[in-house]
Design an enzyme around this catalytic site. Structure first.
Site, mmCIF file in Angstrom:
data_model
loop_
_atom_site.group_PDB
_atom_site.id
_atom_site.type_symbol
_atom_site.label_atom_id
_atom_site.label_comp_id
_atom_site.label_asym_id
_atom_site.label_seq_id
_atom_site.Cartn_x
_atom_site.Cartn_y
_atom_site.Cartn_z
ATOM 1 N N GLU A 48 -31.466 -0.932 -26.093
ATOM 2 C CA GLU A 48 -30.807 -1.148 -27.384
ATOM 3 C C GLU A 48 -30.787 -2.645 -27.691
ATOM 4 O O GLU A 48 -30.256 -3.437 -26.909
ATOM 5 C CB GLU A 48 -29.380 -0.612 -27.356
ATOM 6 C CG GLU A 48 -28.713 -0.701 -28.721
ATOM 7 C CD GLU A 48 -27.245 -0.289 -28.707
ATOM 8 O OE1 GLU A 48 -26.516 -0.697 -27.797
ATOM 9 O OE2 GLU A 48 -26.838 0.424 -29.640
ATOM 10 N N LYS A 73 -7.061 -1.880 -29.332
ATOM 11 C CA LYS A 73 -7.601 -3.202 -29.011
ATOM 12 C C LYS A 73 -8.913 -3.396 -29.763
ATOM 13 O O LYS A 73 -9.946 -2.825 -29.429
ATOM 14 C CB LYS A 73 -7.860 -3.363 -27.505
ATOM 15 C CG LYS A 73 -7.982 -4.846 -27.170
ATOM 16 C CD LYS A 73 -8.959 -5.214 -26.097
ATOM 17 C CE LYS A 73 -10.404 -5.186 -26.377
ATOM 18 N NZ LYS A 73 -10.954 -6.282 -27.195
ATOM 19 N N CYS A 92 -24.720 1.218 -34.781
ATOM 20 C CA CYS A 92 -25.187 2.080 -33.685
ATOM 21 C C CYS A 92 -26.182 3.121 -34.194
ATOM 22 O O CYS A 92 -27.004 3.624 -33.442
ATOM 23 C CB CYS A 92 -24.001 2.757 -33.024
ATOM 24 S SG CYS A 92 -22.962 3.638 -34.209
ATOM 25 N N GLU A 117 -18.078 6.801 -27.685
ATOM 26 C CA GLU A 117 -19.145 6.673 -28.690
ATOM 27 C C GLU A 117 -19.923 5.426 -28.307
ATOM 28 O O GLU A 117 -19.417 4.313 -28.470
ATOM 29 C CB GLU A 117 -18.551 6.499 -30.095
ATOM 30 C CG GLU A 117 -17.630 7.618 -30.560
ATOM 31 C CD GLU A 117 -18.380 8.873 -30.923
ATOM 32 O OE1 GLU A 117 -19.626 8.852 -30.921
ATOM 33 O OE2 GLU A 117 -17.721 9.885 -31.205
HETATM 34 P P1 NDP Z 1 -18.769 -3.673 -26.082
HETATM 35 O O1 NDP Z 1 -18.983 -2.482 -25.243
HETATM 36 O O2 NDP Z 1 -19.085 -4.999 -25.530
HETATM 37 O O3 NDP Z 1 -17.244 -3.766 -26.571
HETATM 38 C C1 NDP Z 1 -16.576 -2.716 -27.236
HETATM 39 C C2 NDP Z 1 -15.080 -2.909 -27.081
HETATM 40 O O4 NDP Z 1 -14.732 -2.733 -25.694
HETATM 41 C C3 NDP Z 1 -14.597 -4.314 -27.454
HETATM 42 O O5 NDP Z 1 -13.301 -4.220 -28.005
HETATM 43 C C4 NDP Z 1 -14.567 -4.999 -26.104
HETATM 44 O O6 NDP Z 1 -13.740 -6.122 -26.083
HETATM 45 C C5 NDP Z 1 -14.039 -3.877 -25.230
HETATM 46 N N1 NDP Z 1 -14.335 -4.026 -23.803
HETATM 47 C C6 NDP Z 1 -15.267 -4.816 -23.195
HETATM 48 N N2 NDP Z 1 -15.212 -4.660 -21.855
HETATM 49 C C7 NDP Z 1 -14.231 -3.753 -21.596
HETATM 50 C C8 NDP Z 1 -13.701 -3.173 -20.404
HETATM 51 N N3 NDP Z 1 -14.170 -3.473 -19.208
HETATM 52 N N4 NDP Z 1 -12.709 -2.263 -20.531
HETATM 53 C C9 NDP Z 1 -12.218 -1.924 -21.747
HETATM 54 N N5 NDP Z 1 -12.677 -2.450 -22.902
HETATM 55 C C10 NDP Z 1 -13.664 -3.348 -22.844
HETATM 56 O O7 NDP Z 1 -19.555 -3.377 -27.412
HETATM 57 P P2 NDP Z 1 -19.791 -4.357 -28.612
HETATM 58 O O8 NDP Z 1 -18.466 -4.829 -29.137
HETATM 59 O O9 NDP Z 1 -20.812 -5.354 -28.184
HETATM 60 O O10 NDP Z 1 -20.384 -3.361 -29.712
HETATM 61 C C11 NDP Z 1 -21.720 -3.032 -29.776
HETATM 62 C C12 NDP Z 1 -21.993 -1.708 -29.096
HETATM 63 O O11 NDP Z 1 -21.203 -0.689 -29.675
HETATM 64 C C13 NDP Z 1 -23.433 -1.278 -29.267
HETATM 65 O O12 NDP Z 1 -23.931 -0.807 -28.037
HETATM 66 C C14 NDP Z 1 -23.329 -0.134 -30.256
HETATM 67 O O13 NDP Z 1 -24.373 0.789 -30.172
HETATM 68 C C15 NDP Z 1 -22.015 0.462 -29.913
HETATM 69 N N6 NDP Z 1 -21.496 1.245 -31.023
HETATM 70 C C16 NDP Z 1 -21.494 2.608 -30.939
HETATM 71 C C17 NDP Z 1 -21.072 3.376 -32.007
HETATM 72 C C18 NDP Z 1 -21.039 4.871 -31.942
HETATM 73 O O14 NDP Z 1 -20.388 5.467 -32.781
HETATM 74 N N7 NDP Z 1 -21.698 5.506 -30.996
HETATM 75 C C19 NDP Z 1 -20.646 2.753 -33.272
HETATM 76 C C20 NDP Z 1 -20.691 1.323 -33.239
HETATM 77 C C21 NDP Z 1 -21.102 0.602 -32.155
HETATM 78 P P3 NDP Z 1 -14.410 -7.573 -26.318
HETATM 79 O O15 NDP Z 1 -15.003 -7.568 -27.659
HETATM 80 O O16 NDP Z 1 -13.277 -8.478 -26.193
HETATM 81 O O17 NDP Z 1 -15.431 -7.741 -25.235
#
Ligand code: NDP
Length: 481
Positions: A385, A173, A282, A248
Site C-alpha cells: 500500500e 483518539k 483507503c 478497518e
Molecule cells: P496508522 O495505523 O498509523 O494510525 C491510525 C491510528 O492509530 C492513529 O490515530 C494512530 O495514532 C493510532 N495508532 C498508531 N499506533 C498505535 C498503536 N500501537 N496502538 C493504538 N493506536 C495506534 O494509520 P494512518 O493514520 O497512517 O492512516 C493510514 C492508514 O489507514 C492506511 O493504511 C489506510 O489504508 C488506512 N485506512 C483504512 C480505512 C478503511 O476503512 N479500511 C479508511 C481510511 C484509512 P498516530 O496518528 O498518533 O500514530
C-alpha cells in the site's frame, strides 16, 4: 500558539504530564498548534469519565439520544465553513474536497445513526408453545475509537455516532497529525449539551495514548481504522483482554476496466479513484487493470487527464490535489516512485515535486500525480500500500486473468469494475475477494450497507445495522411458557 487539550468529562484538560506535540500544516510546513501528548494517565481519566456517564446514558431513551445527535449534526452544519478550512489546513487536502466529502459526511453520519436507532428491531424465536426467546441488544460500555489522518472528521464521526447512538460512552483518539476538527467537534458536543463523559477525546501519539486505550481493562470494545501493521498491534493488545474489535485497515484496490466499458466515464472516475485526497483514501483504486484491446487508448487519455490535474494550494477552491500529510509520508511515497524505476516500471507522468509552487507552499509536501506502467504484478510497488498519488496501469487479456490480477494481493478492501456487460459485471464482482465492489462507479456510499475488508484489509463490518450490532451485545432471554 493554539494549544489543543483533551476533552474529558465535558471539559478541556491539559495533558497530565504537561507535554505537547507540534501540529504542522502539511502545505506550508509551519506549526499551527500544539497538541496534548497524552499518556496512560490521561486515558485512565477519560475512561473513568466515560464509565461514570454510562449508567445514565444507557438509560436515556433512544428518542432523546437521537435528538442530541441531531443537534450535533446541526451544529456541524452551522460551522461547515470553519470545519472545512480546519480539515484542509490540518491534513493538506483541498478545501473543495473537505467541503464536498468530509464535512457533509460527518453531518450524515450523525443524522444517519440518530434516526437508525429509532427504527431498530429485535428478534424473537418461539419454541412451539414451550418458550419464547427474544434478543436484547444492549450497549457494551466504554467504546475505544481510534481513527487515522486521511479523513479525520469523516472517520471519527463514523465511529462516535453509532457508538453513542447505541448507548455507549466513548473515548476517541484521533490521529496526532490531524487533531483540529476532533477538537472542534468536542466543543460542538458540549454546545449540543451531550451529557459530560459521553464523548471524550484524548489527543496524542498512537504508541502512547492509542496503546493505553487498546490495552485498557475497562474498555471492552475497540473500533480501529488505520494501517494493517498498526491493526496487528491493536489486535495483539486487545486479544488477551477479549475485547470486541473491528479493524478497518489498508487496501491495494484493483480498478478493472473491460474493453466494453464506457471509456469516458471510466477515465473520468479513474482520475478520482486514483488521486482524490492525494490518493490518501483507503478505497482508492491504486492498481488499474485495462483489457488489452483498449489499453493504449485508456492510457493516453488517463495520462493526459492526470497531467491536467491542478496541484497546489489546498485553500484555493480550484485545487484538485493538495499536500501529502507529512514529510515522512512524502518520503515514503516518493520512495515508491524510485522503487518503481528499480523494478523496471516506466513513469508516464508525475513522480516529482511540482516545480512552480508559490512561495507560501515551498515547505509543503506536494507530489505530482504519478502514473507507472510496465510493472510486474508481484513486485513491491504493486503489492504494498503506497497511500499516495501513485497508480500502476497493467494490461490483461481475459476475464479470468483480470480476476486473478485483482485477487493477487494480500489486501481485500474494495474494487471497481467497468463493463457494459451485466452478466460479466455480476460474475466478476462475485469472484473478487474484497468487501466492496463498485460497478461502473467509485466511492458511491449508502450508509446502510456492510462496509469492511477481507484478508489483511480488516475484520468485521460497519455501516447501518452492522455498526449498531457491533456497538451492542446480543443477549437472549428465554421465557418458559
Ligand atoms: P496508522 O495505523 O498509523 O494510525 C491510525 C491510528 O492509530 C492513529 O490515530 C494512530 O495514532 C493510532 N495508532 C498508531 N499506533 C498505535 C498503536 N500501537 N496502538 C493504538 N493506536 C495506534 O494509520 P494512518 O493514520 O497512517 O492512516 C493510514 C492508514 O489507514 C492506511 O493504511 C489506510 O489504508 C488506512 N485506512 C483504512 C480505512 C478503511 O476503512 N479500511 C479508511 C481510511 C484509512 P498516530 O496518528 O498518533 O500514530
Amino acid at each position: 500558539m493554539k494549544r489543543v487539550f483533551n476533552f474529558i468529562g465535558g471539559d478541556f484538560h491539559p495533558p497530565c504530564a504537561g507535554r505537547y506535540l507540534p501540529d504542522v500544516d502539511p502545505a506550508t510546513g509551519e506549526e499551527i498548534a500544539e497538541i496534548a501528548d497524552s499518556d496512560a494517565k490521561d486515558v485512565d481519566a477519560a475512561v473513568a469519565a466515560a464509565a461514570r456517564a454510562f449508567p445514565s446514558w444507557r438509560a436515556t431513551p433512544a428518542e432523546e439520544r437521537s435528538r442530541l445527535l441531531l443537534r450535533i449534526a446541526d451544529l456541524v452544519e452551522e460551522n461547515f465553513d470553519e470545519l472545512a478550512l480546519l480539515e484542509s489546513q490540518d491534513s493538506g487536502k483541498p478545501v473543495a474536497l473537505a467541503r464536498r466529502l468530509d464535512v457533509p459526511r460527518a453531518i450524515r453520519n450523525f443524522r444517519f445513526f440518530a434516526t437508525a436507532i429509532l427504527h431498530a428491531e429485535t428478534k424473537c424465536h418461539s419454541m412451539d408453545g414451550a418458550a419464547l426467546n427474544y434478543t436484547l441488544r444492549q450497549p457494551v460500555g466504554v467504546a475505544g475509537l481510534i481513527s487515522p489522518w486521511n479523513l479525520p472528521l469523516y472517520l471519527l464521526t463514523w465511529k462516535i455516532a453509532p457508538a453513542i447512538a447505541a448507548g455507549n460512552c466513548c473515548v476517541a483518539k484521533p490521529s496526532e497529525l490531524t487533531p483540529l476538527t476532533a477538537n472542534r467537534l468536542a466543543e460542538l458536543a458540549r454546545e449540543a449539551e451531550i451529557p459530560a463523559g459521553v464523548v471524550n477525546i484524548v489527543q496524542g501519539r498512537g504508541p502512547a495514548a492509542g496503546r493505553a486505550l487498546t490495552s485498557h481493562p475497562d474498555v471492552p470494545l475497540i473500533s480501529f481504522t488505520g494501517g494493517t501493521k498498526t491493526g496487528a498491534d491493536v489486535m495483539a493488545a486487545a486479544g488477551p483482554l477479549f475485547k470486541k474489535v473491528s479493524l478497518e485497515l489498508g487496501g491495494k484496490n484493483p480498478n478493472v476496466v473491460f474493453a466494453d466499458a464506457d471509456l469516458d466515464a471510466a477515465v473520468a472516475t479513474s482520475i478520482s479513484s486514483s488521486f482524490a485526497n492525494q490518493g490518501e483514501i483507503c478505497l482508492c483504486g491504486s492498481r488499474i487493470f485495462v483489457e488489452r484491446a483498449i489499453y493504449d487508448e485508456f492510457l493516453d487519455r488517463f495520462v493526459d487527464r492526470t497531467k491536467k490535474l491542478r496541484v497546489g494550494d489546498p485553500r484555493d477552491p480550484a485545487t484538485e490535489v493538495g499536500a501529502l500529510i507529512s514529510e515522512a509520508h512524502f518520503r515514503k511515497v516518493a520512495g515508491y516512485v524510485d522503487l518503481a524505476k528499480e523494478e523496471g516500471g516506466e513513469i508516464l507522468c508525475g513522480g516529482k515535486r511540482p516545480a512552480d509552487l508559490p512561495d507560501r507552499l515551498r515547505g509543503g509536501w506536494f507530489l505530482e500525480p504519478t502514473v507507472v506502467a510496465g510493472l510486474d504484478c508481484s513486485g513491491r510497488v504493486m503489492q504494498e500500500e503506497i497511500f499516495g498519488p501513485v497508480v500502476t496501469v497493467t494490461p490483461f487479456d481475459s476475464d479470468d486473468q483480470a480476476v486473478a490480477f485483482a485477487n493477487g494481493s494480500r489486501y481485500g478492501l474494495s474494487a471497481s469494475v467497468w463493463t457494459r456487460d451485466l452478466a460479466r459485471a455480476h460474475r466478476v464482482a462475485a469472484a473478487i475477494d474484497c468487501g466492496t465492489v463498485w460497478v461502473n462507479t467509485w466511492l458511491l456510499r449508502d450508509l446502510r450497507v456492510p462496509f469492511g475488508g477481507m484478508k489483511e484489509s480488516g475484520i468485521g463490518r460497519e455501516g447501518g445495522f452492522d455498526s449498531l450490532d457491533f456497538f451492542t451485545e446480543a443477549k437472549n432471554v428465554c421465557v418458559k411458557l
